[in-house]
Design an enzyme around this catalytic site. Structure first.
Site, PDB file in Angstrom:
ATOM      1  N   PRO A  59       5.668  -0.842  11.632  1.00 36.29           N
ATOM      2  CA  PRO A  59       5.078  -1.032  10.393  1.00 36.29           C
ATOM      3  C   PRO A  59       3.578  -0.713  10.463  1.00 36.29           C
ATOM      4  O   PRO A  59       2.947  -1.167  11.384  1.00 36.29           O
ATOM      5  CB  PRO A  59       5.425  -2.461   9.899  1.00 36.29           C
ATOM      6  N   GLY A  60       2.893  -0.009   9.644  1.00 37.02           N
ATOM      7  CA  GLY A  60       1.526   0.334   9.453  1.00 37.02           C
ATOM      8  C   GLY A  60       1.066  -0.517   8.139  1.00 37.02           C
ATOM      9  O   GLY A  60       0.673  -1.416   8.020  1.00 37.02           O
ATOM     10  N   ARG A  61       1.177   0.365   7.116  1.00 32.45           N
ATOM     11  CA  ARG A  61       0.818  -0.077   5.904  1.00 32.45           C
ATOM     12  C   ARG A  61       1.266  -1.449   5.366  1.00 32.45           C
ATOM     13  O   ARG A  61       0.242  -2.428   4.730  1.00 32.45           O
ATOM     14  CB  ARG A  61       1.372   0.877   4.818  1.00 32.45           C
TER      15      ARG A  61
ATOM     16  N   CYS B 277     -19.764  16.157  -4.031  1.00 29.38           N
ATOM     17  CA  CYS B 277     -19.723  17.470  -4.946  1.00 29.38           C
ATOM     18  C   CYS B 277     -18.245  18.086  -4.947  1.00 29.38           C
ATOM     19  O   CYS B 277     -18.139  19.169  -4.393  1.00 29.38           O
ATOM     20  CB  CYS B 277     -20.979  18.394  -4.380  1.00 29.38           C
ATOM     21  N   GLU B 278     -17.472  17.235  -5.376  1.00 28.16           N
ATOM     22  CA  GLU B 278     -15.879  17.850  -5.927  1.00 28.16           C
ATOM     23  C   GLU B 278     -15.607  17.327  -6.800  1.00 28.16           C
ATOM     24  O   GLU B 278     -15.705  16.131  -7.192  1.00 28.16           O
ATOM     25  CB  GLU B 278     -15.043  17.560  -4.439  1.00 28.16           C
TER      26      GLU B 278
ATOM     27  N   ARG C 240      -7.252   8.510  -0.377  1.00 27.02           N
ATOM     28  CA  ARG C 240      -6.015   8.530  -0.817  1.00 27.02           C
ATOM     29  C   ARG C 240      -6.052   8.797  -2.404  1.00 27.02           C
ATOM     30  O   ARG C 240      -4.956   9.604  -2.808  1.00 27.02           O
ATOM     31  CB  ARG C 240      -5.519   7.172  -0.786  1.00 27.02           C
TER      32      ARG C 240
ATOM     33  N   TYR D 215      -3.442  12.144  -2.521  1.00 28.32           N
ATOM     34  CA  TYR D 215      -2.306  11.742  -3.198  1.00 28.32           C
ATOM     35  C   TYR D 215      -1.989  11.513  -4.603  1.00 28.32           C
ATOM     36  O   TYR D 215      -1.237  11.078  -5.173  1.00 28.32           O
ATOM     37  CB  TYR D 215      -1.628  10.745  -2.315  1.00 28.32           C
TER      38      TYR D 215
ATOM     39  N   GLY E  76       7.173   2.388   7.401  1.00 25.92           N
ATOM     40  CA  GLY E  76       7.503   3.206   5.885  1.00 25.92           C
ATOM     41  C   GLY E  76       7.679   2.019   4.813  1.00 25.92           C
ATOM     42  O   GLY E  76       7.692   2.572   3.746  1.00 25.92           O
TER      43      GLY E  76
HETATM   44  N1  LLP Z   1       5.950   5.436  12.415  1.00 29.25           N
HETATM   45  C1  LLP Z   1       5.896   7.110  12.352  1.00 29.25           C
HETATM   46  C2  LLP Z   1       6.477   7.625  13.218  1.00 29.25           C
HETATM   47  C3  LLP Z   1       4.894   7.485  11.201  1.00 29.25           C
HETATM   48  O1  LLP Z   1       4.725   8.449  11.110  1.00 29.25           O
HETATM   49  C4  LLP Z   1       4.304   6.313  10.325  1.00 29.25           C
HETATM   50  C5  LLP Z   1       3.306   6.831   9.286  1.00 29.25           C
HETATM   51  C6  LLP Z   1       4.368   5.084  10.676  1.00 29.25           C
HETATM   52  C7  LLP Z   1       5.131   4.587  11.732  1.00 29.25           C
HETATM   53  C8  LLP Z   1       4.004   3.937   9.720  1.00 29.25           C
HETATM   54  O2  LLP Z   1       4.222   4.097   8.704  1.00 29.25           O
HETATM   55  P1  LLP Z   1       3.684   3.080   7.531  1.00 29.25           P
HETATM   56  O3  LLP Z   1       4.509   1.587   7.846  1.00 29.25           O
HETATM   57  O4  LLP Z   1       2.430   2.868   7.428  1.00 29.25           O
HETATM   58  O5  LLP Z   1       4.124   3.374   6.041  1.00 29.25           O
HETATM   59  N2  LLP Z   1      -1.888   8.639   4.697  1.00 29.25           N
HETATM   60  C9  LLP Z   1      -0.886   8.152   4.266  1.00 29.25           C
HETATM   61  C10 LLP Z   1       0.349   7.660   5.005  1.00 29.25           C
HETATM   62  C11 LLP Z   1       0.743   8.453   6.284  1.00 29.25           C
HETATM   63  C12 LLP Z   1       1.854   8.137   7.131  1.00 29.25           C
HETATM   64  C13 LLP Z   1       2.294   8.654   8.186  1.00 29.25           C
HETATM   65  N3  LLP Z   1       3.107   8.397   8.997  1.00 29.25           N
HETATM   66  C14 LLP Z   1      -1.233   7.325   3.051  1.00 29.25           C
HETATM   67  O6  LLP Z   1      -2.461   7.139   2.924  1.00 29.25           O
HETATM   68  O7  LLP Z   1      -0.364   7.180   2.170  1.00 29.25           O
END
Ligand code: LLP
Length: 420
Positions: free
Chosen positions: A276-278, A345-346, A314, A318, A241
């Site tokens: 962490p992902g993003r 086409c949107e 995105r 969003y 997050g």
């Molecule tokens: N752990 C869990 C349980 C999660 O649900 C998520 C993301 C993460 C970790 C990783 O979160 P991050 O560090 O990436 O914030 N598609 C959306 C974001 C959806 C996130 C879903 N869960 C966007 O493009 O902003």
């Protein structure tokens, strides 16, 4: 610029030492371009900040699941956060270890649970009483004990976009923190599950520490309460997050974020897991696209590009703002104001609005901060083949996913029977 490994060299935008013009030439557009150095830098920022603490950085595969991305991270010792058996297979195919993988998600099916048990995942992040029952039943059948933690919902407002906030009771995720002790008691009494940890994730793209800290305080209260009733907790998973800079946000650096957590752990001997992902992949990637046409409808100017909402959803989904840069500086002029739109086409098919750019038909644009939730959320809407993906490593570029061809798109389909 939000992305430090994407910089101009002699007026041309580069990824590390490779010109994006060359990449467009070699691999075509639209094309996702990733920087290995950026991925490594961001992963290591977490890993190093956790020095001295028993920990696992479980990169959240959903953010960008390309095998090359997972491979780069696995080589650094990364663990993984997965939400499907498909992601598990990707992790294994990329050289990642199941023993460093945590399995999250509200809807794990029995076959997925069985696969994860066979592979030997580190922990299941359980999201409901019903899922706990299923895990117990499947583990008995497989002849294993499943390591579990409950994903608790601390009812904290992550103050982010409502579609990516997950920590409020109104969201579908996790179990309410008040109900957790009863669930842990139930789990502790089960023969085929083993209580390992407590897990929590309150939402994505958070740019301040406060919601994390609030959630952590509540979760640590639960850890203490569980220990008092004889259920010792070995690990704490604080989820992902942490936000990134898309425009002018000032999210905490991974080191600050980890320091805030470290402070709260105090004397507790808990292994710490972060997902962490993003924050790892977001600014390590850009979407490269070419302007097909410039047009204007009255006052409004549009740059129609070969990338569309199916490639990067995105902005449409969003209302996300991502920086758009002309790959080559063509003149001294400041440019004109455009909406950057795709061929789908949107009316919601836009990548950016109201951007001042000095461009002409054929110009290349880079949409920055597209390394996370970019390609993974792309689709074939309008029968558009999905983009190629390229990983840059110093002065080399590797094609890590070839561009789809139209025949790939209907390869799994068939016509009606000839006699039908
Ligand atoms: N752990 C869990 C349980 C999660 O649900 C998520 C993301 C993460 C970790 C990783 O979160 P991050 O560090 O990436 O914030 N598609 C959306 C974001 C959806 C996130 C879903 N869960 C966007 O493009 O902003």
């Amino acid at each position: 610029m939000p992305a430090e490994f994407f910089t101009y060299v002699h007026g041309v935008l580069h990824a590390e030492r490779v010109s994006l013009e060359e990449i467009a030439e070699s691999y075509g557009t639209p094309c996702y371009v990733y920087s290995r150095a950026a991925l490594e830098r961001r992963f290591n920022a977490f890993h190093q900040a956790l020095f001295g603490i028993d920990h696992l950085v479980c990169y959240s595969v959903k953010a960008n699941s390309n095998l090359a991305v997972l491979d780069v991270l696995a080589r650094l010792g990364s663990g993984f956060d997965i939400v499907s058996a498909g992601e598990l297979q990707r992790v294994l195919a990329a050289g990642g270890k199941a023993s460093r993988t945590v399995f999250s998600g509200v809807g794990k099916t029995a076959p997925e649970i069985a696969q994860a048990l066979e592979a030997g995942v580190y922990c299941f992040n359980v999201e409901s009483a019903a899922e706990l029952e299923t895990i117990d039943r499947v583990s008995r059948a497989v002849g294993k004990r499943a390591p579990i933690s409950f994903r608790v919902n601390p009812d904290v407002d992550a103050r982010t976009h409502p579609y990516i906030a997950t920590g409020l009771n109104e969201n579908k995720f996790g179990v309410p923190i008040e109900e957790a002790p009863a669930l842990y008691r139930q789990a502790a009494g089960m023969e085929h599950v083993e209580v390992h940890g407590v897990d929590c994730h309150i939402g994505s793209q958070q740019t301040s520490l406060e919601p994390f800290a609030d959630a952590l305080d509540r979760v640590l209260g639960l850890v203490d309460a569980l220990e008092k009733i004889g259920i010792p907790i070995r690990h704490l998973n604080v989820g992902g997050g942490l936000g990134i800079r898309y425009k002018d946000e000032t999210p905490p650096a991974p080191a600050e974020y980890i320091a805030a957590i470290r402070k709260r752990l105090e004397e507790r001997r808990l292994k710490l897991i972060v997902e962490p992902g993003r924050a790892v992949a977001g600014n390590a990637g850009a979407l490269l696209t070419r302007v097909i046409y410039l047009k204007s409808n009255g006052e409004k100017r549009f740059a129609v590009t070969d990338a569309a909402m199916n490639d990067l959803i995105r902005p449409a989904l969003y209302g996300a703002w991502q920086e758009v840069r002309a790959v080559s500086v063509i003149g001294e002029s400041a440019g004109k104001r455009y909406d950057i739109v795709g061929p789908v086409c949107e009316s919601s098919d836009f990548l950016a609005k109201d951007r001042i750019l000095d461009i002409e038909p054929g110009s290349l644009l880079a949409i920055l901060s597209a390394g996370a939730y970019g390609f993974v959320m792309s689709s074939n809407y309008n029968t558009r083949p999905r983009a190629a993906e390229v990983m840059v490593d110093g002065e080399r570029a590797h094609l890590v996913r070839r561009r789809e061809q139209v025949k790939d798109l209907f390869a799994l389909e068939s016509r009606m029977p000839a006699d039908g």
